[in-house]
Write an enzyme that holds these catalytic residues in place. Sequence first.
Site, PDB file in Angstrom:
ATOM      1  N   HIS A 303       0.949  -1.247   0.073  1.00 47.49           N
ATOM      2  CA  HIS A 303      -0.001  -0.147   0.085  1.00 47.49           C
ATOM      3  C   HIS A 303       0.810   1.168   0.105  1.00 47.49           C
ATOM      4  O   HIS A 303       2.162   1.216   0.691  1.00 47.49           O
ATOM      5  CB  HIS A 303      -0.910   0.045   1.415  1.00 47.49           C
ATOM      6  CG  HIS A 303      -2.184   0.887   1.280  1.00 47.49           C
ATOM      7  ND1 HIS A 303      -1.945   2.253   1.541  1.00 47.49           N
ATOM      8  CD2 HIS A 303      -3.391   0.746   0.708  1.00 47.49           C
ATOM      9  CE1 HIS A 303      -3.075   2.794   1.123  1.00 47.49           C
ATOM     10  NE2 HIS A 303      -3.884   2.039   0.702  1.00 47.49           N
ATOM     11  N   ASP A 360      -7.933  -5.847   0.288  1.00 45.98           N
ATOM     12  CA  ASP A 360      -8.299  -6.665  -0.754  1.00 45.98           C
ATOM     13  C   ASP A 360      -7.960  -7.930  -0.636  1.00 45.98           C
ATOM     14  O   ASP A 360      -8.385  -9.044  -1.429  1.00 45.98           O
ATOM     15  CB  ASP A 360      -7.706  -6.153  -1.967  1.00 45.98           C
ATOM     16  CG  ASP A 360      -8.151  -4.794  -2.480  1.00 45.98           C
ATOM     17  OD1 ASP A 360      -9.349  -4.569  -2.182  1.00 45.98           O
ATOM     18  OD2 ASP A 360      -7.605  -4.042  -3.142  1.00 45.98           O
TER      19      ASP A 360
HETATM   20  N1  ACO Z   1       3.985  -7.627  -4.694  1.00 43.71           N
HETATM   21  C1  ACO Z   1       5.471  -7.563  -4.893  1.00 43.71           C
HETATM   22  N2  ACO Z   1       6.386  -6.557  -4.771  1.00 43.71           N
HETATM   23  C2  ACO Z   1       5.477  -5.353  -4.327  1.00 43.71           C
HETATM   24  C3  ACO Z   1       4.196  -5.119  -4.249  1.00 43.71           C
HETATM   25  C4  ACO Z   1       3.420  -6.294  -4.381  1.00 43.71           C
HETATM   26  N3  ACO Z   1       2.289  -6.409  -4.226  1.00 43.71           N
HETATM   27  N4  ACO Z   1       3.773  -4.179  -4.209  1.00 43.71           N
HETATM   28  C5  ACO Z   1       5.143  -3.243  -4.014  1.00 43.71           C
HETATM   29  N5  ACO Z   1       6.270  -4.043  -4.212  1.00 43.71           N
HETATM   30  C6  ACO Z   1       7.385  -3.668  -4.549  1.00 43.71           C
HETATM   31  C7  ACO Z   1       7.803  -2.828  -5.729  1.00 43.71           C
HETATM   32  O1  ACO Z   1       8.262  -3.967  -6.807  1.00 43.71           O
HETATM   33  C8  ACO Z   1       8.987  -1.990  -4.997  1.00 43.71           C
HETATM   34  O2  ACO Z   1      10.127  -2.931  -4.999  1.00 43.71           O
HETATM   35  P1  ACO Z   1      11.478  -2.250  -5.522  1.00 43.71           P
HETATM   36  O3  ACO Z   1      11.846  -1.198  -4.292  1.00 43.71           O
HETATM   37  O4  ACO Z   1      12.707  -3.544  -5.108  1.00 43.71           O
HETATM   38  O5  ACO Z   1      11.573  -1.722  -6.909  1.00 43.71           O
HETATM   39  C9  ACO Z   1       8.700  -1.825  -3.641  1.00 43.71           C
HETATM   40  O6  ACO Z   1       7.675  -2.913  -3.072  1.00 43.71           O
HETATM   41  C10 ACO Z   1       7.725  -0.539  -3.471  1.00 43.71           C
HETATM   42  O7  ACO Z   1       6.695  -0.498  -4.222  1.00 43.71           O
HETATM   43  P2  ACO Z   1       6.001   0.619  -4.899  1.00 43.71           P
HETATM   44  O8  ACO Z   1       5.659   0.286  -6.362  1.00 43.71           O
HETATM   45  O9  ACO Z   1       7.019   1.787  -5.008  1.00 43.71           O
HETATM   46  O10 ACO Z   1       4.976   1.236  -4.097  1.00 43.71           O
HETATM   47  P3  ACO Z   1       3.716   2.005  -4.365  1.00 43.71           P
HETATM   48  O11 ACO Z   1       3.455   2.688  -3.048  1.00 43.71           O
HETATM   49  O12 ACO Z   1       4.240   2.799  -5.559  1.00 43.71           O
HETATM   50  O13 ACO Z   1       2.574   1.094  -4.606  1.00 43.71           O
HETATM   51  C11 ACO Z   1       0.588  -0.366  -4.728  1.00 43.71           C
HETATM   52  C12 ACO Z   1       1.726   0.662  -3.830  1.00 43.71           C
HETATM   53  C13 ACO Z   1       0.176   0.055  -5.939  1.00 43.71           C
HETATM   54  C14 ACO Z   1      -0.486  -0.655  -3.635  1.00 43.71           C
HETATM   55  C15 ACO Z   1       1.570  -1.692  -4.702  1.00 43.71           C
HETATM   56  O14 ACO Z   1       2.176  -2.019  -3.366  1.00 43.71           O
HETATM   57  C16 ACO Z   1       0.710  -2.807  -5.444  1.00 43.71           C
HETATM   58  O15 ACO Z   1       0.731  -2.959  -6.712  1.00 43.71           O
HETATM   59  N6  ACO Z   1       0.246  -3.860  -4.995  1.00 43.71           N
HETATM   60  C17 ACO Z   1      -0.667  -4.844  -5.659  1.00 43.71           C
HETATM   61  C18 ACO Z   1      -1.882  -4.142  -6.020  1.00 43.71           C
HETATM   62  C19 ACO Z   1      -2.961  -3.981  -4.557  1.00 43.71           C
HETATM   63  O16 ACO Z   1      -3.117  -5.021  -3.893  1.00 43.71           O
HETATM   64  N7  ACO Z   1      -3.477  -2.863  -4.775  1.00 43.71           N
HETATM   65  C20 ACO Z   1      -4.571  -2.439  -3.601  1.00 43.71           C
HETATM   66  C21 ACO Z   1      -3.948  -1.301  -3.013  1.00 43.71           C
HETATM   67  S1  ACO Z   1      -5.344  -1.093  -1.703  1.00 43.71           S
HETATM   68  C22 ACO Z   1      -6.760  -0.280  -2.509  1.00 43.71           C
HETATM   69  O17 ACO Z   1      -6.639   0.253  -3.589  1.00 43.71           O
HETATM   70  C23 ACO Z   1      -7.865  -0.702  -1.923  1.00 43.71           C
END
Ligand code: ACO
Length: 425
Positions: A303, A360
């Site tokens: 998140h 989720d």
């Molecule tokens: N699985 C694996 N790796 C992940 C995940 C994940 N779900 N989420 C983030 N990461 C990793 C990224 O690859 C990144 O790694 P790195 O630093 O080695 O490059 C690091 O964690 C940081 O991630 P960001 O993408 O910078 O985090 P951001 O805050 O931009 O993204 C988000 C947040 C979009 C929710 C992301 O965690 C994601 O895509 N999660 C999966 C989708 C999801 O469950 N969304 C629901 C959100 S809650 C809602 O809307 C109700």
Amino acid sequence: MADKATLTIGDKTIEMPVLKGSTGPDVVDVRKFYAESDMFTFDPGFTSTASCESKITYIDGDAGILLHRGYPIDQLVEKSSFLEVCYLLLHGDLPKADEFEKFEHNITYHTMLHAQFDRFFEGFRRDAHPMAIMTGAVGALSAFYADSINVDDPREREISAHRMIAKMPTIAARAFKYHMGQPFVSPRNELSYSENFLRMCFAVPAEDYVPNPVLTRAMDRIFILHADHEQNASTSTVRLAGSSGAHPFACIAAGIACLWGPSHGGANQEALEMLEEIGTVDKIPEFIEGVKARKYKLMGFGHRVYKNFDPRATAMQKTCHEVLGELGIKDPLLEVAMELEKIALSDPYFIERKLYPNIDFYSGITLRAMGFPSKMFTVLFALARTVGWISQWKEMFEDPGRKIGRPRQLYTGPTERDYVAIDKR
Ligand code: ACO
């Protein structure tokens, strides 16, 4: 904390006020920054930018705190109802008994749709994603309510808010019924908000729906847990669309479109489909390796704001167990989810990146047990988030400093050049 920030660029020093919130980080007010420096601030993804002032929802992502108008989400989930939370988000305080009675009556008596409206659904293919139907249908609703077009009139804004909260369950249930190939079921005024929605989804001409108090309560809790989440992508979309003075229902349609994406509300469908793909506990290690190799993400994890735990996920997990217990369902996917959570939470890859289950992760298993296909999950999220969107939209209009949203950019394209005729290129 200081009440001013200074920034030195070359030999120029710019002073900017620091504004204080009631809790949470202060903000550096950069509104005059461009005028004074001839430079923009650069923050794609808004990771350091507060786009507005708000009194509705507060999140402390490190501490796992979510407050609506000051009330912790776990207390609202345990003690309140979705309609009471709607009143709270819209009006700022919990309602007194007479206020609630009037509000509940207003919502209950606006649930019907114009008969002409039903014909919109027939234009969609039966296999259309219900979120595509929702986006189109809610946008179309603005064509039916030209009378509440004056967004500068507080009473018209309130009427729009009530209509939107009241009609969303009816539209969402119709999107579901259309998708299932079943006839539409009309709302009934004697039922509660959540009971009514479940009945509109699950009653068929051959058999009426008998409300189950555990499932009604679960539905209501799911709605509460999704009601608002401050300036997330879809809410910011609603505010941005609304900042031009557009019709509120069209703004909500824009919010629904944004919510649909898999990085946002669409993650609940994807999280369940991921669990189905994994299938059994023994496949988890292989799946985790794929995540680490960046082949795909662990859906329902991570998140932008919560970096410790998502308080909504905790309540959602409890509701999931209650629903499965009530229905006597032993879902192998719950076993996969719990094991996946356990492994991910002890694996350095996820710990280092502060990746925790979000709301989720468990909502899909719960909704599936209740009888919803995975394509409906984001629709239910949209239904519940409507109150957050409309409350934030309303708050924006109550702000005397409101301006049309107009971000700037760092331009890296070609500089001015002369047009070349096609035969000379
Ligand atoms: N699985 C694996 N790796 C992940 C995940 C994940 N779900 N989420 C983030 N990461 C990793 C990224 O690859 C990144 O790694 P790195 O630093 O080695 O490059 C690091 O964690 C940081 O991630 P960001 O993408 O910078 O985090 P951001 O805050 O931009 O993204 C988000 C947040 C979009 C929710 C992301 O965690 C994601 O895509 N999660 C999966 C989708 C999801 O469950 N969304 C629901 C959100 S809650 C809602 O809307 C109700």
